[in-house]
Motif scaffolding. Sequence first.
Motif, short mmCIF file in Angstrom:
data_model
loop_
_atom_site.label_atom_id
_atom_site.label_comp_id
_atom_site.label_asym_id
_atom_site.label_seq_id
_atom_site.Cartn_x
_atom_site.Cartn_y
_atom_site.Cartn_z
N THR A 39 0.83 -1.21 0.00
CA THR A 39 0.00 0.00 0.00
C THR A 39 0.86 1.25 0.00
OG1 THR A 39 -1.68 -1.22 1.25
CG2 THR A 39 -1.90 1.17 1.17
N ALA A 40 2.03 1.20 0.65
CA ALA A 40 2.95 2.33 0.62
C ALA A 40 3.40 2.63 -0.81
CB ALA A 40 4.16 2.06 1.51
N ILE A 41 3.66 1.58 -1.58
CA ILE A 41 4.05 1.78 -2.98
C ILE A 41 2.90 2.42 -3.76
CG2 ILE A 41 4.64 0.57 -5.11
CD1 ILE A 41 6.16 -1.46 -3.41
N ARG A 42 1.68 1.94 -3.52
CA ARG A 42 0.51 2.52 -4.20
C ARG A 42 0.33 3.99 -3.85
NH1 ARG A 42 -5.19 2.65 -2.54
NH2 ARG A 42 -6.48 3.02 -4.38
N LEU A 43 0.47 4.33 -2.56
CA LEU A 43 0.33 5.72 -2.15
C LEU A 43 1.45 6.59 -2.73
CD1 LEU A 43 -0.76 5.32 1.59
CD2 LEU A 43 -2.18 5.94 -0.37
N GLY A 44 2.64 5.99 -2.87
CA GLY A 44 3.73 6.72 -3.49
C GLY A 44 3.42 7.08 -4.93
N LEU A 45 2.81 6.15 -5.65
CA LEU A 45 2.42 6.43 -7.03
C LEU A 45 1.36 7.52 -7.11
CD1 LEU A 45 2.25 2.78 -8.43
CD2 LEU A 45 3.94 4.53 -9.02
N VAL B 5 5.19 6.77 3.80
CA VAL B 5 6.29 6.60 4.76
C VAL B 5 5.77 6.07 6.08
CG1 VAL B 5 8.03 7.81 6.11
CG2 VAL B 5 7.79 8.31 3.67
N GLN B 6 4.63 6.55 6.51
CA GLN B 6 4.04 6.07 7.76
C GLN B 6 3.72 4.58 7.70
OE1 GLN B 6 0.70 8.65 8.39
NE2 GLN B 6 1.97 10.44 8.85
N LEU B 7 3.30 4.10 6.54
CA LEU B 7 3.03 2.66 6.40
C LEU B 7 4.31 1.84 6.47
CD1 LEU B 7 0.21 2.56 3.68
CD2 LEU B 7 0.03 1.98 6.11
N ALA C 225 16.31 1.09 5.72
CA ALA C 225 15.13 1.72 5.13
C ALA C 225 14.88 3.09 5.75
CB ALA C 225 13.91 0.82 5.32
N LEU C 226 15.02 3.19 7.07
CA LEU C 226 14.82 4.48 7.73
C LEU C 226 15.89 5.49 7.31
CD1 LEU C 226 13.81 3.42 11.37
CD2 LEU C 226 12.32 4.11 9.49
N LEU C 227 17.13 5.03 7.24
CA LEU C 227 18.21 5.94 6.87
C LEU C 227 18.06 6.43 5.43
CD1 LEU C 227 21.30 4.22 8.53
CD2 LEU C 227 20.14 6.30 9.27
N VAL C 228 17.64 5.55 4.53
CA VAL C 228 17.54 5.96 3.13
C VAL C 228 16.40 6.96 2.95
CG1 VAL C 228 15.89 4.30 2.11
CG2 VAL C 228 17.90 5.03 0.81
N MET C 229 15.42 6.94 3.85
CA MET C 229 14.31 7.90 3.78
C MET C 229 14.59 9.17 4.58
SD MET C 229 10.83 5.55 3.82
CE MET C 229 11.13 4.92 5.47
N LEU C 230 15.78 9.31 5.14
CA LEU C 230 16.12 10.49 5.92
C LEU C 230 15.91 11.79 5.13
CD1 LEU C 230 17.23 11.88 8.44
CD2 LEU C 230 19.55 11.34 7.63
N PRO C 231 16.29 11.88 3.84
CA PRO C 231 16.00 13.12 3.10
C PRO C 231 14.50 13.44 3.05
CG PRO C 231 17.62 11.80 1.92
CD PRO C 231 17.11 10.95 3.04
N MET C 232 13.65 12.42 3.03
CA MET C 232 12.21 12.66 3.03
C MET C 232 11.77 13.20 4.39
SD MET C 232 10.86 9.31 0.90
CE MET C 232 9.26 10.04 0.50
N PHE C 233 12.31 12.64 5.48
CA PHE C 233 11.99 13.14 6.81
C PHE C 233 12.37 14.61 6.94
CE2 PHE C 233 13.06 8.61 8.47
CZ PHE C 233 11.90 8.13 7.90
N LEU C 234 13.56 14.96 6.46
CA LEU C 234 14.02 16.34 6.53
C LEU C 234 13.11 17.26 5.73
CD1 LEU C 234 17.86 15.73 6.15
CD2 LEU C 234 16.73 16.70 8.15
N SER C 235 12.70 16.80 4.57
CA SER C 235 11.82 17.61 3.74
C SER C 235 10.46 17.81 4.39
CB SER C 235 11.66 16.96 2.36
OG SER C 235 10.73 17.69 1.58
#
Length: 251
Positions: free
Chosen positions: A34-40, A48-50, A150-160
Amino acid sequence: MADEPKPDRGTEKLTLIQLLPNMLTVIAICAGLTAIRLGLQGSYEYAVQLILLAAVLDGMDGRLARALKSESGMGAELDSLADFLNFGVAPGFLLYTWALEDSRSFGWLAVLTFAVCAVVRLARFNVQRKSEDKAHDNAYFTGVPSPAGALLVMLPMFLSFAFASGPFLPDMVLALWMVAIGLSMISRIPTWSFKTTRIPRKNAKFFLVAVAFALAAAVTYAWITLVLFCLAYVATVIVMLPRRRRAKTDD
């Protein structure tokens, strides 16, 4: 006296409680998909929350299976497949659709590199888990675990999400960050395993207060708290590395 025939495992009945760990794993898989679907669809914060929910479920299913004595080979394989989807495929795909979709092929190459590193990391972990070598130090992982990666690779998204309204780093920097985190997962860097951490009884009350504070901060300032968690994890790895090397030298 003839041995009694062993019961057919195919006809063995399991209680719903015994199936609960596998149910949590399936829910985690659904969360990753579902996270992939929401990303699309562009709903990146919910996506990200999922993935964060999948990480929480990943930390629960194995411990629950051991507590209920319902561990099985199928459950272990299902857990590995869930980890690859949730922590190897979904985060890289989200980062790609969020910021790298308009980049040249290097963006997609970074996603592929991260996913391949994640699956190699999981395969190596499964081999170590099935190994007969009992001398393996369970206090440390070899390389960054896939949920932490996974959390570290999404760090730029958290910052944004916390400080900006969209991607603020150049595409090449994001791609190199993804590749670097992927390589850290298959590296030989010893990373601290929180599973074996013990808290002195006299400090337990302070630890519980700290956990309550962290949860309150995560609810109130979710993205800033996640940024701090990621930075604290990186700092922990850096601080613990020389200690681990000294311990190996002393051995």
